[in-house]
Motif scaffolding. Structure first.
Motif, PDB file in Angstrom:
ATOM      1  N   VAL A 106       0.839  -1.199   0.000  1.00 41.44           N
ATOM      2  CA  VAL A 106       0.000   0.000   0.000  1.00 41.44           C
ATOM      3  C   VAL A 106       0.876   1.252   0.000  1.00 41.44           C
ATOM      4  O   VAL A 106       0.639   2.208  -0.762  1.00 41.44           O
ATOM      5  N   TYR A 107       1.908   1.243   0.833  1.00 43.43           N
ATOM      6  CA  TYR A 107       2.852   2.373   0.876  1.00 43.43           C
ATOM      7  C   TYR A 107       3.494   2.615  -0.488  1.00 43.43           C
ATOM      8  O   TYR A 107       3.502   3.747  -0.997  1.00 43.43           O
ATOM      9  N   ASN A 108       4.010   1.564  -1.095  1.00 38.20           N
ATOM     10  CA  ASN A 108       4.683   1.718  -2.387  1.00 38.20           C
ATOM     11  C   ASN A 108       3.710   2.142  -3.484  1.00 38.20           C
ATOM     12  O   ASN A 108       4.079   2.893  -4.389  1.00 38.20           O
ATOM     13  N   GLY A 109       2.465   1.664  -3.404  1.00 38.99           N
ATOM     14  CA  GLY A 109       1.465   2.096  -4.364  1.00 38.99           C
ATOM     15  C   GLY A 109       1.196   3.587  -4.257  1.00 38.99           C
ATOM     16  O   GLY A 109       1.032   4.280  -5.277  1.00 38.99           O
ATOM     17  N   ILE A 110       1.134   4.092  -3.033  1.00 40.17           N
ATOM     18  CA  ILE A 110       0.934   5.527  -2.822  1.00 40.17           C
ATOM     19  C   ILE A 110       2.125   6.313  -3.364  1.00 40.17           C
ATOM     20  O   ILE A 110       1.968   7.335  -4.033  1.00 40.17           O
ATOM     21  N   VAL A 111       3.332   5.834  -3.083  1.00 41.10           N
ATOM     22  CA  VAL A 111       4.543   6.503  -3.574  1.00 41.10           C
ATOM     23  C   VAL A 111       4.556   6.531  -5.101  1.00 41.10           C
ATOM     24  O   VAL A 111       4.884   7.557  -5.717  1.00 41.10           O
ATOM     25  N   ASP A 112       4.199   5.412  -5.729  1.00 45.06           N
ATOM     26  CA  ASP A 112       4.142   5.363  -7.191  1.00 45.06           C
ATOM     27  C   ASP A 112       3.169   6.404  -7.732  1.00 45.06           C
ATOM     28  O   ASP A 112       3.460   7.102  -8.705  1.00 45.06           O
ATOM     29  N   PHE A 113       2.010   6.482  -7.104  1.00 39.66           N
ATOM     30  CA  PHE A 113       1.003   7.441  -7.563  1.00 39.66           C
ATOM     31  C   PHE A 113       1.499   8.877  -7.411  1.00 39.66           C
ATOM     32  O   PHE A 113       1.320   9.701  -8.316  1.00 39.66           O
ATOM     33  N   ILE A 114       2.105   9.192  -6.279  1.00 33.18           N
ATOM     34  CA  ILE A 114       2.595  10.552  -6.055  1.00 33.18           C
ATOM     35  C   ILE A 114       3.621  10.928  -7.119  1.00 33.18           C
ATOM     36  O   ILE A 114       3.596  12.034  -7.680  1.00 33.18           O
ATOM     37  N   GLY A 115       4.541  10.010  -7.419  1.00 28.83           N
ATOM     38  CA  GLY A 115       5.549  10.278  -8.440  1.00 28.83           C
ATOM     39  C   GLY A 115       4.919  10.578  -9.783  1.00 28.83           C
ATOM     40  O   GLY A 115       5.306  11.522 -10.482  1.00 28.83           O
ATOM     41  N   TYR A 116       3.911   9.781 -10.153  1.00 30.35           N
ATOM     42  CA  TYR A 116       3.238   9.995 -11.435  1.00 30.35           C
ATOM     43  C   TYR A 116       2.438  11.292 -11.418  1.00 30.35           C
ATOM     44  O   TYR A 116       2.492  12.081 -12.359  1.00 30.35           O
ATOM     45  N   PHE A 117       1.690  11.512 -10.353  1.00 36.22           N
ATOM     46  CA  PHE A 117       0.844  12.706 -10.237  1.00 36.22           C
ATOM     47  C   PHE A 117       1.672  13.972 -10.372  1.00 36.22           C
ATOM     48  O   PHE A 117       1.327  14.878 -11.133  1.00 36.22           O
ATOM     49  N   GLU A 118       2.773  14.038  -9.637  1.00 39.73           N
ATOM     50  CA  GLU A 118       3.550  15.270  -9.614  1.00 39.73           C
ATOM     51  C   GLU A 118       4.331  15.487 -10.903  1.00 39.73           C
ATOM     52  O   GLU A 118       4.527  16.624 -11.337  1.00 39.73           O
ATOM     53  N   SER A 119       4.762  14.422 -11.554  1.00 37.82           N
ATOM     54  CA  SER A 119       5.463  14.587 -12.832  1.00 37.82           C
ATOM     55  C   SER A 119       4.490  14.941 -13.942  1.00 37.82           C
ATOM     56  O   SER A 119       4.808  15.700 -14.856  1.00 37.82           O
ATOM     57  N   ARG A 120       3.256  14.402 -13.875  1.00 40.52           N
ATOM     58  CA  ARG A 120       2.252  14.676 -14.910  1.00 40.52           C
ATOM     59  C   ARG A 120       1.681  16.079 -14.785  1.00 40.52           C
ATOM     60  O   ARG A 120       1.433  16.765 -15.775  1.00 40.52           O
ATOM     61  N   LYS A 121       1.487  16.530 -13.554  1.00 36.80           N
ATOM     62  CA  LYS A 121       0.891  17.850 -13.347  1.00 36.80           C
ATOM     63  C   LYS A 121       1.857  18.974 -13.737  1.00 36.80           C
ATOM     64  O   LYS A 121       1.444  19.992 -14.271  1.00 36.80           O
ATOM     65  N   GLY A 122       3.148  18.777 -13.438  1.00 41.12           N
ATOM     66  CA  GLY A 122       4.120  19.805 -13.786  1.00 41.12           C
ATOM     67  C   GLY A 122       3.897  21.083 -13.008  1.00 41.12           C
ATOM     68  O   GLY A 122       3.403  21.091 -11.884  1.00 41.12           O
ATOM     69  N   THR A 123       4.267  22.219 -13.634  1.00 39.51           N
ATOM     70  CA  THR A 123       4.156  23.493 -12.946  1.00 39.51           C
ATOM     71  C   THR A 123       2.787  24.108 -13.168  1.00 39.51           C
ATOM     72  O   THR A 123       2.123  23.848 -14.156  1.00 39.51           O
ATOM     73  N   ALA A 124       2.381  24.931 -12.225  1.00 39.96           N
ATOM     74  CA  ALA A 124       1.068  25.559 -12.295  1.00 39.96           C
ATOM     75  C   ALA A 124       1.103  26.887 -13.041  1.00 39.96           C
ATOM     76  O   ALA A 124       0.088  27.417 -13.426  1.00 39.96           O
ATOM     77  N   THR A 125       2.297  27.434 -13.246  1.00 38.20           N
ATOM     78  CA  THR A 125       2.412  28.706 -13.936  1.00 38.20           C
ATOM     79  C   THR A 125       2.767  28.488 -15.389  1.00 38.20           C
ATOM     80  O   THR A 125       3.514  27.572 -15.708  1.00 38.20           O
ATOM     81  N   PRO A 126       2.244  29.319 -16.339  1.00 43.03           N
ATOM     82  CA  PRO A 126       2.541  29.127 -17.755  1.00 43.03           C
ATOM     83  C   PRO A 126       3.963  29.505 -18.086  1.00 43.03           C
ATOM     84  O   PRO A 126       4.602  30.198 -17.331  1.00 43.03           O
TER      85      PRO A 126
END
Length: 374
Positions: A354-374
């Motif tokens: 469960v821990y590693n699944g959460i870590v995997d998701f966070i890595g993907y989420f943050e790399s996919r979202k990128g920066t909030a400013t244009p």
């Protein structure tokens, strides 16, 4: 599954906390559609004025909120702050700024430790400030709420294994808490700068409404997100039913994520934002569920059946205003699986998954979202 309490009825009162994360992104996109998106304003980082000709590395580290590490044998100096690092060797002009080398005025070793050239100190101060601004501009998972199901007066599903006087009971509430505590501790060690929360830390019973309210009212910055992971054990009238699964909210379920009268949200734009947020949370919940079930399969798939990810309208996942999933670790009503779940080593394997699944998701989420400013 293990208890009717997972379903509940009706939606709770609207979120009283400040909307953030996906809301900020959706608001910006919806505003762009409406032609009201303002131009982004950025203030350039500037080195501090009045920097002396030289400054001790210790004083410099304190001024930027960093930690100073010195290797006296090699003469190397490391200055670290919030995951960013500068490294150099006294007497050498080469400095490593993160992963990028830079040629700056060399430092020297003074009687009380390393001393930085004033110009170098100004440059490094500016570099640390730029990294800080960059971090604030990125979408990130800032908080994680782990919800061990049931507790206190509510044991959840109850199973048994063994024979005669050696027959033992297995309570869902105990399995869920032990797993959640382990996941919490691993996440704190991995992410010391994030808020890792538990809906309960002992044998207590927060109501279903109280659990989701804990998550829904966490204060978040404009580019911050929170995820919700509820942990349970399963039950069935079919004593042969076995295996693990992870649930997410049925995409067909409609809910209100943007409260009427939310400051800064026009009535005509609010429905657009709500639909976008629903789609965003569904996509992210599916990704989180898939990350966890894949890790469970790799960890315990050889001894427990992988039942995959499934959609349902459990109370906690339909009322948590964020990406949310409900993990079912196995069936306590299956005697063989109840015995497995009672084994601390097996439970540790589940916790790690469960821990590693959460870590995997966070890595993907943050790399996919990128920066909030244009």
């Amino acid at each position: 599954m293990s208890s009717p309490g997972k379903r509940g009825a009706g939606l709770p009162p609207g979120r009283r906390g400040k909307p953030a994360g996906a809301f900020a992104l959706c608001l910006a996109i919806a505003a762009a559609f409406a032609g009201t998106l303002p131009l982004a304003a950025q203030s350039p980082s500037t080195p501090p004025t009045g920097m002396p000709a030289a400054v001790s590395a210790a004083d410099f580290a304190a001024s930027v909120g960093a930690v100073l590490s010195i290797d006296p044998l090699l003469g190397t100096v490391t200055i670290s702050a919030a995951g960013e690092r500068v490294a150099f060797k006294t007497g050498s002009p080469w400095h490593l700024l993160g992963e990028r080398p830079a040629r700056l005025a060399p430092s020297r070793m003074g009687p009380a430790g390393p001393v930085l050239d004033g110009g170098t100190a100004a440059y490094l101060s500016s570099w640390f400030e730029e990294r800080r601004v960059e971090r604030l501009s990125r979408f990130r998972v800032a908080a994680i709420l782990i919800d061990p199901g049931h507790g206190g007066k509510d044991p959840g599903a109850v199973g048994e294994y063994g024979t005669g006087k050696d027959r033992k009971k297995v309570l869902e509430k105990d399995l869920a808490l032990a797993t959640a505590l382990s996941v919490r501790d691993s996440l704190i060690a991995r992410f010391p700068d994030r808020r890792i929360l538990l809906s309960r830390e002992g044998d207590t019973y927060p109501s279903l409404e109280e659990r989701v309210e804990m998550a829904n009212t966490v204060a978040l910055g404009p580019n911050e997100a929170i995820i919700y992971v509820s942990i349970h054990a399963n039950a069935s009238f079919n004593r042969n039913a076995s295996g693990f699964e992870v649930w997410y909210l049925n995409p067909d379920y409609r809910r209100t994520l943007v409260d009427p009268g939310t400051p800064g949200v026009d009535e005509e734009i609010a429905p657009i934002i709500n639909v976008m947020m629903e789609e965003e949370y569904t996509t992210e919940s599916v990704l989180l569920a898939r990350s966890i079930v894949d890790r469970l399969d790799a960890s315990i798939g050889s001894v427990s059946r992988n039942r995959g990810i499934r959609a349902e309208e459990w109370f906690v996942v339909r009322n948590a205003r964020m990406p949310s999933v409900l993990v079912e670790m196995g069936f306590v009503t299956n005697e063989a699986e109840a015995r497995l779940l009672a084994d601390p080593a097996h439970l540790r394997s589940i916790s790690n998954a469960v821990y590693n699944g959460i870590v995997d998701f966070i890595g993907y989420f943050e790399s996919r979202k990128g920066t909030a400013t244009p």
